[in-house]
Design a protein around this motif. Structure first.
Motif, PDB file in Angstrom:
ATOM      1  N   HIS A  84       0.810  -1.221   0.000  1.00 60.77           N
ATOM      2  CA  HIS A  84       0.000   0.000   0.000  1.00 60.77           C
ATOM      3  C   HIS A  84       0.844   1.272   0.000  1.00 60.77           C
ATOM      4  N   ASN A  85       2.158   1.129  -0.175  1.00 64.17           N
ATOM      5  CA  ASN A  85       3.079   2.276  -0.278  1.00 64.17           C
ATOM      6  C   ASN A  85       2.921   3.230   0.913  1.00 64.17           C
ATOM      7  N   LEU A  86       3.085   2.697   2.125  1.00 62.55           N
ATOM      8  CA  LEU A  86       2.865   3.483   3.337  1.00 62.55           C
ATOM      9  C   LEU A  86       4.150   3.995   3.981  1.00 62.55           C
ATOM     10  N   GLN A  87       5.303   3.728   3.370  1.00 64.15           N
ATOM     11  CA  GLN A  87       6.545   4.286   3.904  1.00 64.15           C
ATOM     12  C   GLN A  87       6.705   5.718   3.426  1.00 64.15           C
ATOM     13  N   ASN A  88       7.212   6.568   4.298  1.00 65.44           N
ATOM     14  CA  ASN A  88       7.495   7.948   3.932  1.00 65.44           C
ATOM     15  C   ASN A  88       8.612   7.936   2.895  1.00 65.44           C
ATOM     16  N   PRO A  89       8.412   8.511   1.701  1.00 62.19           N
ATOM     17  CA  PRO A  89       9.461   8.475   0.670  1.00 62.19           C
ATOM     18  C   PRO A  89      10.737   9.224   1.068  1.00 62.19           C
ATOM     19  N   GLU A  90      10.605  10.236   1.911  1.00 59.94           N
ATOM     20  CA  GLU A  90      11.777  11.007   2.335  1.00 59.94           C
ATOM     21  C   GLU A  90      12.529  10.317   3.462  1.00 59.94           C
ATOM     22  N   ILE A  95       6.645   5.100   8.969  1.00 61.14           N
ATOM     23  CA  ILE A  95       5.477   4.476   8.358  1.00 61.14           C
ATOM     24  C   ILE A  95       4.280   5.402   8.544  1.00 61.14           C
ATOM     25  N   MET A  96       3.635   5.734   7.450  1.00 57.13           N
ATOM     26  CA  MET A  96       2.441   6.570   7.504  1.00 57.13           C
ATOM     27  C   MET A  96       1.232   5.639   7.519  1.00 57.13           C
ATOM     28  N   ALA A  97       0.525   5.610   8.608  1.00 60.14           N
ATOM     29  CA  ALA A  97      -0.549   4.637   8.820  1.00 60.14           C
ATOM     30  C   ALA A  97      -1.800   5.008   8.044  1.00 60.14           C
ATOM     31  N   ASP A  98      -2.416   3.985   7.434  1.00 58.00           N
ATOM     32  CA  ASP A  98      -3.745   4.178   6.850  1.00 58.00           C
ATOM     33  C   ASP A  98      -4.771   3.838   7.933  1.00 58.00           C
ATOM     34  N   ASP A  99      -6.043   3.707   7.568  1.00 56.93           N
ATOM     35  CA  ASP A  99      -7.094   3.473   8.572  1.00 56.93           C
ATOM     36  C   ASP A  99      -6.873   2.195   9.371  1.00 56.93           C
ATOM     37  N   LYS A 100      -6.481   1.118   8.695  1.00 51.09           N
ATOM     38  CA  LYS A 100      -6.274  -0.157   9.395  1.00 51.09           C
ATOM     39  C   LYS A 100      -5.072  -0.084  10.344  1.00 51.09           C
ATOM     40  N   LEU A 101      -3.989   0.527   9.881  1.00 52.97           N
ATOM     41  CA  LEU A 101      -2.787   0.611  10.727  1.00 52.97           C
ATOM     42  C   LEU A 101      -2.957   1.610  11.864  1.00 52.97           C
ATOM     43  N   LYS A 102      -3.791   2.621  11.694  1.00 52.80           N
ATOM     44  CA  LYS A 102      -4.044   3.575  12.781  1.00 52.80           C
ATOM     45  C   LYS A 102      -4.647   2.870  13.989  1.00 52.80           C
ATOM     46  N   LYS A 103      -5.496   1.860  13.723  1.00 49.75           N
ATOM     47  CA  LYS A 103      -6.094   1.113  14.830  1.00 49.75           C
ATOM     48  C   LYS A 103      -5.042   0.310  15.585  1.00 49.75           C
ATOM     49  N   ASP A 108      -0.982   8.441  13.657  1.00 52.10           N
ATOM     50  CA  ASP A 108      -0.864   8.566  12.203  1.00 52.10           C
ATOM     51  C   ASP A 108       0.483   8.090  11.664  1.00 52.10           C
ATOM     52  N   LYS A 109       1.553   8.364  12.402  1.00 45.00           N
ATOM     53  CA  LYS A 109       2.904   8.003  11.953  1.00 45.00           C
ATOM     54  C   LYS A 109       3.599   7.185  13.027  1.00 45.00           C
ATOM     55  N   CYS A 110       4.481   6.306  12.577  1.00 52.17           N
ATOM     56  CA  CYS A 110       5.192   5.441  13.509  1.00 52.17           C
ATOM     57  C   CYS A 110       6.532   5.087  12.877  1.00 52.17           C
ATOM     58  N   SER A 111       7.581   5.020  13.668  1.00 53.82           N
ATOM     59  CA  SER A 111       8.866   4.589  13.110  1.00 53.82           C
ATOM     60  C   SER A 111       8.876   3.068  13.056  1.00 53.82           C
ATOM     61  N   MET A 112       9.722   2.532  12.212  1.00 52.81           N
ATOM     62  CA  MET A 112       9.775   1.076  12.068  1.00 52.81           C
ATOM     63  C   MET A 112      10.261   0.412  13.349  1.00 52.81           C
ATOM     64  N   PHE A 113      10.951   1.150  14.206  1.00 53.35           N
ATOM     65  CA  PHE A 113      11.445   0.610  15.466  1.00 53.35           C
ATOM     66  C   PHE A 113      10.322   0.557  16.514  1.00 53.35           C
ATOM     67  N   GLU A 114       9.392   1.482  16.440  1.00 54.25           N
ATOM     68  CA  GLU A 114       8.241   1.500  17.351  1.00 54.25           C
ATOM     69  C   GLU A 114       7.198   0.459  16.951  1.00 54.25           C
ATOM     70  N   MET A 115       7.206   0.077  15.697  1.00 62.72           N
ATOM     71  CA  MET A 115       6.172  -0.799  15.160  1.00 62.72           C
ATOM     72  C   MET A 115       6.051  -2.101  15.966  1.00 62.72           C
ATOM     73  N   ASN A 116       7.173  -2.734  16.308  1.00 66.62           N
ATOM     74  CA  ASN A 116       7.122  -3.999  17.045  1.00 66.62           C
ATOM     75  C   ASN A 116       6.493  -3.832  18.418  1.00 66.62           C
TER      76      ASN A 116
END
Length: 125
Positions: A84-90, A95-103, A108-116
């Protein structure tokens, strides 16, 4: 006289080195037999990364509702993010969360290290 004993000592050390070279060759087959025994023991009880965990309903919308090992959950979330191309290009670490990931992430945003950390809150044994 001290110089004669000093010269004799290195010769003795050389003979022990050749004996040491032969010893590991004999010990290697014994070490090769050990890992097979540990692999059998490891297959009996999965470690924490291999233990199937039940995802919450919010996380289940992304990875499915069946129990999965933690590593597979992370892999499936990354597949979803890239599909779904949710990584920030810059900044690819963001990771820029869509509706499913926001839940799942709770923001709205999360680093890949926080994701786990956020995923762990949605996995139950």
């Amino acid at each position: 006289m001290a110089t004669k004993t000093e010269k004799a000592a290195p010769k003795a050390a050389k003979t022990t080195k050749t004996a040491d070279k032969e010893a590991p060759a004999k010990a290697a087959p014994a070490k090769a037999a050990k890992p097979t025994a540990t692999k059998a023991a490891a297959g009996a009880k999965p470690n924490a990364l291999q233990q199937p965990l039940k995802p919450s309903a919010d996380l289940g919308a992304i990875v499915g509702t069946s129990p999965l090992p933690r590593g597979e959950v992370v892999s499936k979330v990354w597949e979803y993010i890239k599909k779904h191309n949710l990584q920030n290009p810059e900044n690819k670490r963001e990771i820029m969360a869509d509706d499913k990931l926001k839940k799942v992430f709770g923001k709205d945003k999360c680093s890949m290290f926080e994701m786990n950390k956020h995923l762990a809150a949605h996995l139950k044994a």
